[in-house]
Design a protein around this motif. Structure first.
Motif, short mmCIF file in Angstrom:
data_model
loop_
_atom_site.label_atom_id
_atom_site.label_comp_id
_atom_site.label_asym_id
_atom_site.label_seq_id
_atom_site.Cartn_x
_atom_site.Cartn_y
_atom_site.Cartn_z
N VAL A 149 49.46 84.93 94.22
CA VAL A 149 48.36 85.78 94.10
C VAL A 149 48.31 86.24 95.66
O VAL A 149 48.15 87.26 96.31
CB VAL A 149 47.17 85.60 93.50
CG1 VAL A 149 46.17 86.84 93.76
CG2 VAL A 149 47.36 85.74 91.88
N THR A 150 47.93 85.11 96.41
CA THR A 150 47.88 85.21 97.76
C THR A 150 48.81 85.62 98.74
O THR A 150 48.68 86.72 99.58
CB THR A 150 47.39 83.76 98.60
OG1 THR A 150 46.28 83.08 97.63
CG2 THR A 150 47.09 83.89 99.91
N GLN B 273 49.74 89.28 97.79
CA GLN B 273 48.52 90.28 98.17
C GLN B 273 48.68 90.55 99.71
O GLN B 273 48.43 91.48 100.11
CB GLN B 273 47.05 89.49 97.83
CG GLN B 273 46.42 89.98 96.96
CD GLN B 273 44.98 89.57 96.84
OE1 GLN B 273 44.45 89.26 97.69
NE2 GLN B 273 44.32 89.55 95.63
N SER C 166 49.01 94.03 101.10
CA SER C 166 48.03 94.66 102.18
C SER C 166 48.65 95.18 103.28
O SER C 166 48.13 96.02 103.79
CB SER C 166 46.94 93.41 102.07
OG SER C 166 46.32 93.22 101.06
N THR D 100 48.65 86.44 87.35
CA THR D 100 48.74 87.09 88.63
C THR D 100 48.87 88.57 88.75
O THR D 100 48.17 89.17 89.69
CB THR D 100 50.09 86.30 89.31
OG1 THR D 100 51.23 86.64 88.41
CG2 THR D 100 50.01 84.93 89.46
N PHE E 52 46.34 91.17 90.00
CA PHE E 52 45.51 90.79 91.22
C PHE E 52 46.42 90.76 92.70
O PHE E 52 46.05 90.24 93.58
CB PHE E 52 44.76 89.29 91.22
CG PHE E 52 43.95 89.25 90.06
CD1 PHE E 52 42.78 90.07 89.78
CD2 PHE E 52 44.34 88.73 88.93
CE1 PHE E 52 41.87 89.88 88.75
CE2 PHE E 52 43.81 88.42 87.47
CZ PHE E 52 42.50 89.05 87.62
N THR F 111 45.31 94.45 96.61
CA THR F 111 44.01 94.59 96.96
C THR F 111 43.16 95.62 97.89
O THR F 111 43.80 95.76 99.15
CB THR F 111 43.24 93.48 97.32
OG1 THR F 111 42.13 93.55 98.15
CG2 THR F 111 44.22 92.23 98.11
N GLY G 168 41.74 94.01 101.21
CA GLY G 168 42.72 93.34 102.28
C GLY G 168 43.38 94.90 102.94
O GLY G 168 43.49 94.67 104.02
N LEU H 201 41.82 86.47 105.45
CA LEU H 201 42.14 87.57 104.28
C LEU H 201 42.94 86.39 103.04
O LEU H 201 42.59 86.18 101.99
CB LEU H 201 42.90 88.33 104.45
CG LEU H 201 43.35 89.32 103.27
CD1 LEU H 201 42.15 89.80 102.32
CD2 LEU H 201 44.38 90.50 103.54
N SER I 53 41.63 85.21 99.66
CA SER I 53 42.31 85.38 98.39
C SER I 53 42.43 84.35 97.41
O SER I 53 42.49 84.08 96.43
CB SER I 53 43.59 86.18 98.39
OG SER I 53 43.75 87.24 99.36
N SER J 13 41.24 83.43 93.77
CA SER J 13 42.31 83.19 92.61
C SER J 13 42.18 81.79 91.87
O SER J 13 42.05 81.75 91.02
CB SER J 13 43.55 83.53 93.31
OG SER J 13 44.73 83.02 92.24
N LYS K 257 33.78 91.64 97.40
CA LYS K 257 34.61 91.71 96.05
C LYS K 257 34.59 90.07 95.74
O LYS K 257 35.30 89.66 94.97
CB LYS K 257 36.15 92.03 96.37
CG LYS K 257 36.38 93.45 96.51
CD LYS K 257 35.93 94.41 94.96
CE LYS K 257 37.36 94.30 94.22
NZ LYS K 257 36.92 95.25 93.17
#
Lengths: 303, 276
Positions: free
Chosen positions: B82-83, B86, B90, B144, B147, B150, B153, B198, B202, B206, B275
């Motif tokens: 996810v990180t 993302q 982003s 995952t 998400f 975002t 982000g 960020l 994240s 998560s 968020k």
């Protein structure tokens, strides 16, 4: 003409760069919102299939129902317990730790530490404190003699104390977050302002109310909004500590628990779940608008 | 007298005493948890405040029998996917909004903006149905993919990109530096500190997800730490020391991450608890 071609030349690249995000946001944020609004006037079987429209009156039925109104009232109470106390404690801790003293880093680390706990970790730590048979408090003889409710029926099982107990666990879990935010706010207050007020003979409390509070008001507003929306969305605490109970009062069934809780009466009814979710969305929207309007004017954003 | 000189005598003593008392109160639940996790089962209920017995067996049991090892691996995989995705999405979308010219830019931007208003809890009723119909229950995709993008982000990075003067982009273009080159040489180095904040934010969000995994996970092999703890608590309430050992195993990795990335934490929280 040149401008026009440049506008068009970037299109493939823009599509590549925005496409993935747009797809995910549309599929998992905006579509579900729209679909939930539609689903809210339908009724499905227990597997969530064969949904049929039963009319928009379903929303009215939900709003008028005892269960929804009760859950909303519980949620409001939960927010009224956790937000003011959590904010006051966070400000108190931050002010206490806002001095250049030896060892202050150590205390700041401890005060921030609860940010490392997820809702499950924090709730289980508190479950072990509060649980009436295996819990720590229930197994301290002297404490149990003073407060018999700890053992019988137990702080999480007594309708009078359940919501407060969940609230305290939640306040504790959010304390690190509040502390860090307020500390960051305090550090932005110029030292000179305090010093000149001190020279003019302003005492500690006067400096706090007349200088510190107005200057950190944007931080306080932000923290209040976040804590309130967290209170309205709280779920894990109820799921782990009380299951929305004790029954039959459902003392800790908040709106979010009503939608998703494993002992909620609508857990197998996608239509009603969607209707309540949409109402929660409207409530949260109205709430943050109100907070920004109500406090916004009094907030000092500096220059 | 300057205000930040240390107060002398009883005033500083009073402050230290208050700090210590408050610290003890905050640490109390952690203390009882650690004591319980290190005690054998037959000792855990008497003297819950005194460390009068010591064993590491309970932690081992939680890791193997309680399957915390498996849950830790699942959570780590989910949080890393996810990180990292993302961050990529982003950067890409923030770059497009800042430096590219395309039709309907305001509309697309408005779509991104509007997603910020929608709380997670409102979307999950339908997302569970979507994931079910995709056949992604009990899968890493299900945990995952919802998400991996975002708007938050995107906005955070766009704010930094907007500080780059348009002249610089034009000059770079004259020198033959395309968008990918400009992104790599100018834009990304500029947002590196923001990316750290960020990314940490994240990762935390998560890692701590509770409601969503509990809605789409029914097989034990796919439990994350959070839902795994939930299972442990519901099946082994008669073994509180095992549950407490589980909470310690679940909390320690994130504690280490936070200690290492303290700076990014403050930056990330002040910029973006919206968020949360």
């Amino acid at each position: 003409m040149a401008v026009k071609t440049r506008r068009l030349r970037d299109i493939p690249l823009a599509f590549t760069m925005l496409g993935p995000s747009l797809l995910v946001l549309l599929t998992f944020v905006l579509y579900p919102l729209g679909k939930a609004v539609w689903l809210g006037q339908q009724t499905c079987n227990v597997q969530g299939k064969n949904c049929k429209s039963v009319g928009w009156g379903q929303y009215t039925t939900v709003v008028k129902s005892d269960q929804f109104q009760h859950a909303l009232w519980v949620t409001v109470k939960f927010a009224l317990i956790t937000v003011p106390i959590g904010l006051a404690l966070g400000v108190g801790l931050a002010v206490l730790a806002d001095k250049q003293l030896r060892g202050m880093r150590f205390f700041r680390t401890i005060f921030s530490s609860t940010i490392a706990t997820s809702v499950a970790v924090a709730s289980l730590m508190w479950l072990f404190l509060l649980q009436p048979s295996v819990g720590v408090l229930a197994n301290l003889g002297w404490l149990r003699d003073i407060f018999p409710v700890i053992k019988e029926p137990g702080l999480l099982k007594d309708p009078g104390t359940a919501l407060w107990s969940v609230g305290i666990s939640s306040i504790w879990a959010n304390l690190g977050f509040t502390f860090i935010l307020v500390t960051a706010g305090l550090q932005s207050v110029p030292k000179e302002m305090h010093e000149s007020a001190y020279v003019d003979g302003a005492g500690g409390w006067m400096r706090f109310t007349n200088i510190t509070l107005p200057l950190i008001s944007p931080t306080l507003l932000f923290t209040t909004v976040v804590l309130t929306s967290r209170a309205f969305q709280a779920y894990g605490e109820m799921d782990l500590l009380t299951n929305g109970g004790p029954v039959p009062q459902d003392s800790t069934t908040t709106v979010t628990y009503l939608i998703y809780g494993s002992s909620s009466i609508i857990k197998n009814n996608d239509g009603l779940q969607a209707a309540v979710a949409v109402l929660l969305f409207l409530i949260l929207l109205a709430l943050s608008a109100l907070q920004f309007r109500g406090f916004g004017k009094r907030v000092h954003y500096g220059s | 007298m300057a205000l930040d000189t240390p107060p002398k005598g009883w005033r500083s003593f009073a402050r230290y005493s208050m700090l210590t008392i408050v610290a003890l109160f905050i640490l109390f639940p952690v203390y009882t948890t650690v004591i319980a996790a290190l005690k054998p089962g037959n000792k855990v209920l008497d003297n819950p405040l005194v460390p009068d017995a010591f064993t590491l067996d309970v932690l081992k049991d939680a890791w193997t029998q309680g399957r915390l090892g498996r849950y830790l691996m699942n959570t780590t995989v989910v949080a890393f996917i996810v990180t990292s995705v993302q961050l990529v999405t982003s950067i890409a979308s923030a770059y497009a909004f800042s430096f590219l010219k395309f039709p309907m830019k305001r509309l697309v931007f408005g779509i991104f903006l509007s997603t910020l208003l929608v709380p997670l809890e409102v979307t999950l009723v339908v997302n569970r149905r979507t994931i079910d119909s995709l056949g992604w229950l009990n899968s890493f995709q299900g945990l995952t993919i919802p998400f991996v993008a975002t708007a938050f982000g995107t906005f955070l990075l766009r704010q930094v990109f907007m500080q780059i003067p348009p002249d610089l982009r034009e000059a770079a273009q004259m020198d033959g530096l395309g968008h990918w080159g400009f992104m790599k040489e100018v834009a990304i180095p500029l947002v590196r500190p923001t990316l750290g904040a960020l990314g940490l934010f994240s990762f935390l969000a998560s890692w701590n997800q509770y409601l969503w995994p509990s809605l789409i996970t029914t097989e034990d092999d796919m439990n994350t730490l959070q839902t795994g703890l939930r299972l442990l608590a519901s099946s082994d309430l008669d073994k509180p020391n095992l549950i407490m050992a589980g909470t310690i195993i679940a909390a320690v990795p994130i504690l280490i991450v936070l200690v290492v990335f303290q700076k990014q934490l403050v930056r990330g929280l002040t910029a973006g608890a919206v968020k949360g």
